[in-house]
Design a protein around this motif. Structure first.
Motif, short mmCIF file in Angstrom:
data_model
loop_
_atom_site.label_atom_id
_atom_site.label_comp_id
_atom_site.label_asym_id
_atom_site.label_seq_id
_atom_site.Cartn_x
_atom_site.Cartn_y
_atom_site.Cartn_z
N LEU A 1 53.06 -54.43 53.76
CA LEU A 1 53.28 -54.94 52.36
C LEU A 1 52.45 -53.81 51.76
N HIS A 2 50.84 -53.18 51.89
CA HIS A 2 49.78 -52.73 51.43
C HIS A 2 50.17 -50.92 51.54
N ARG A 3 51.59 -50.72 52.49
CA ARG A 3 52.30 -49.06 52.15
C ARG A 3 53.02 -49.31 51.08
N LEU A 4 54.02 -50.55 50.43
CA LEU A 4 54.15 -50.78 49.46
C LEU A 4 53.84 -50.20 48.20
N ARG A 5 52.67 -51.46 48.13
CA ARG A 5 51.89 -51.04 46.96
C ARG A 5 50.78 -50.06 46.62
N LYS A 6 50.72 -48.93 47.45
CA LYS A 6 50.80 -47.66 47.12
C LYS A 6 51.67 -47.00 46.75
N GLY B 1 65.36 -49.92 41.56
CA GLY B 1 64.85 -48.36 42.46
C GLY B 1 63.16 -48.81 42.66
N ASP B 2 62.90 -50.23 43.22
CA ASP B 2 62.01 -50.59 44.06
C ASP B 2 62.45 -50.66 44.98
N ILE B 3 63.74 -51.64 45.67
CA ILE B 3 64.24 -51.95 46.52
C ILE B 3 64.48 -50.53 47.92
N ARG B 4 65.61 -48.97 47.57
CA ARG B 4 65.35 -48.35 48.09
C ARG B 4 64.02 -47.59 48.02
N LYS B 5 63.24 -47.84 47.67
CA LYS B 5 62.07 -47.06 47.91
C LYS B 5 61.63 -47.78 49.13
N ALA B 6 61.42 -49.57 48.80
CA ALA B 6 60.92 -50.62 50.28
C ALA B 6 61.72 -49.80 50.60
N GLN B 7 63.31 -49.54 51.79
CA GLN B 7 64.02 -49.25 52.85
C GLN B 7 63.14 -48.52 53.17
N LYS B 8 63.01 -47.04 52.19
CA LYS B 8 62.64 -45.52 52.97
C LYS B 8 61.80 -45.65 53.52
N GLU B 9 60.34 -46.80 53.07
CA GLU B 9 58.89 -46.78 53.40
C GLU B 9 59.08 -47.31 54.43
N MET B 10 59.67 -48.61 55.03
CA MET B 10 60.03 -49.69 55.87
C MET B 10 60.32 -48.99 57.22
N GLN B 11 61.74 -47.69 56.56
CA GLN B 11 62.06 -47.06 57.77
C GLN B 11 61.04 -46.35 58.71
N GLU B 12 59.75 -46.13 57.82
CA GLU B 12 59.15 -45.23 58.48
C GLU B 12 58.06 -45.97 59.38
N PHE B 13 57.76 -46.93 58.23
CA PHE B 13 56.48 -47.69 59.31
C PHE B 13 56.88 -48.15 60.75
#
Length: 321
Positions: free
Chosen positions: A239-244, A288-300
């Motif tokens: 979450l703290h990564r997503l909010r950035k 669009g937010d969901i796609r960004k979150a999916q990418k960020e989650m994979q990196e995490f």
């Protein structure tokens, strides 16, 4: 029963399932002791409205809520005069009015008789109070929650200043109505526009931001008792990564709780489960937010995996040497 200290605020709000910081508790305590309104600003979904609700519950007071929106005016927030009801009563009492006027020698004498009975037709019986007037007329103290005040017009904000200054209003048909008990007032704002200096002067200011990781982890475990420690830790870090990120709508605390409840119901213990991506719609509201979150989650998840493997690689090298 008012609060005795900031610590008392924290304790009694916690009993209402609301975990707050010492700063929040201090502002609430001072506002209640000084009878000052609180202007609570911050992003959507951080607990501003909830603060007003739990304050009413903690103090065992009625909550009166005024939801602000564009176009809200004095009549919708304060009162409406029921002219139709007044006219109906006049028709019903037409015979009685005739009896009251019987024997009047002059027109002036008839008018004087009608005026002597005017309180029957101009009274609070025909007054339909809206939230602001309900708070003013309440026979007991109340909590008045003026929600999303930034959505109202500047004209309404100016009217609100008069009400908050004296807690009295003038009703042309009746006269001035003054509050028996000044309510505890909470105003919330999502910062869609800047509030005036005049309004800020009359209030104690409180800014609620997204909680830090430790506080958010505490909230998650408190609100979702069945959540596992590993899942809760993963969620907070992500979450703290997503909010950035540049999201159209950043995930709020309430949306986070919904997501964690969904994950818990599906018996998911870590974010690397394949069902996790299918539940992101409970956390984020735009594709669009969901796609960004999916990418960020994979990196995490990749970074977490690399960290877990790093000690094992180091020990193999040590073994070879």
């Amino acid at each position: 029963m008012v609060f005795s200290s900031g610590e008392d605020v924290m304790k009694r709000l916690a009993e209402q399932q609301y975990l707050c910081s010492k700063n929040v508790a201090t502002v609430v305590y001072l506002a209640c002791a000084m009878r000052k309104p609180i202007l609570v600003e911050g992003p959507a979904g951080v607990g501003k409205t909830e603060l007003g609700k739990v304050l009413a519950s903690a103090l065992h007071l009625d909550l009166i809520r005024l939801q602000c929106y564009e176009g809200l005016d004095e009549a919708k927030a304060l009162y409406e005069w029921e002219y139709a009801k007044q006219l109906l009563y006049t028709q019903i009492l037409k015979d009685k009015i005739g009896e009251a006027l019987a024997g009047s020698r002059t027109l002036q004498h008839a008018v004087e008789r009608i005026c002597s009975e005017s309180d029957v037709f101009f009274s609070q019986k025909f007054l339909l109070p809206r939230p602001l007037l309900r708070a003013i007329l309440s026979p007991a103290p109340t909590v008045l929650l003026i929600d999303e005040v930034d959505k109202s017009d500047t004209e309404f904000e100016a009217f609100l200043l008069e009400v908050l200054s004296d807690f009295q209003v003038s009703v042309p048909e009746i006269g001035t109505l003054k509050a028996i008990h000044s309510p505890f007032v909470i105003l919330t704002s999502n910062n869609s526009r800047e509030m005036s200096d005049a309004l800020k002067r009359r209030c104690l200011h409180l800014y609620l931001d997204y909680p830090d990781p430790d506080r958010e982890l505490e909230i998650l475990k408190h609100k979702v008792p069945g959540v596992g420690d590993k899942l809760a830790a993963d969620v907070v870090h992500l979450l703290h990564r997503l909010r950035k990120l540049e999201l159209k709508k950043k995930p709020s605390i309430s949306e986070t709780l919904d997501w964690v409840k969904a994950l818990t119901l599906l018996q998911i213990e870590r974010l690397d489960h394949q069902l996790v991506e299918e539940t992101l719609a409970t956390l984020l509201k735009y594709e669009g937010d969901i796609r960004k979150a999916q990418k960020e989650m994979q990196e995490f998840l990749a970074e977490r995996k690399a960290k877990l493997q790093a000690p094992a690689v180091a020990s193999d090298k040590d073994f070879l040497h």
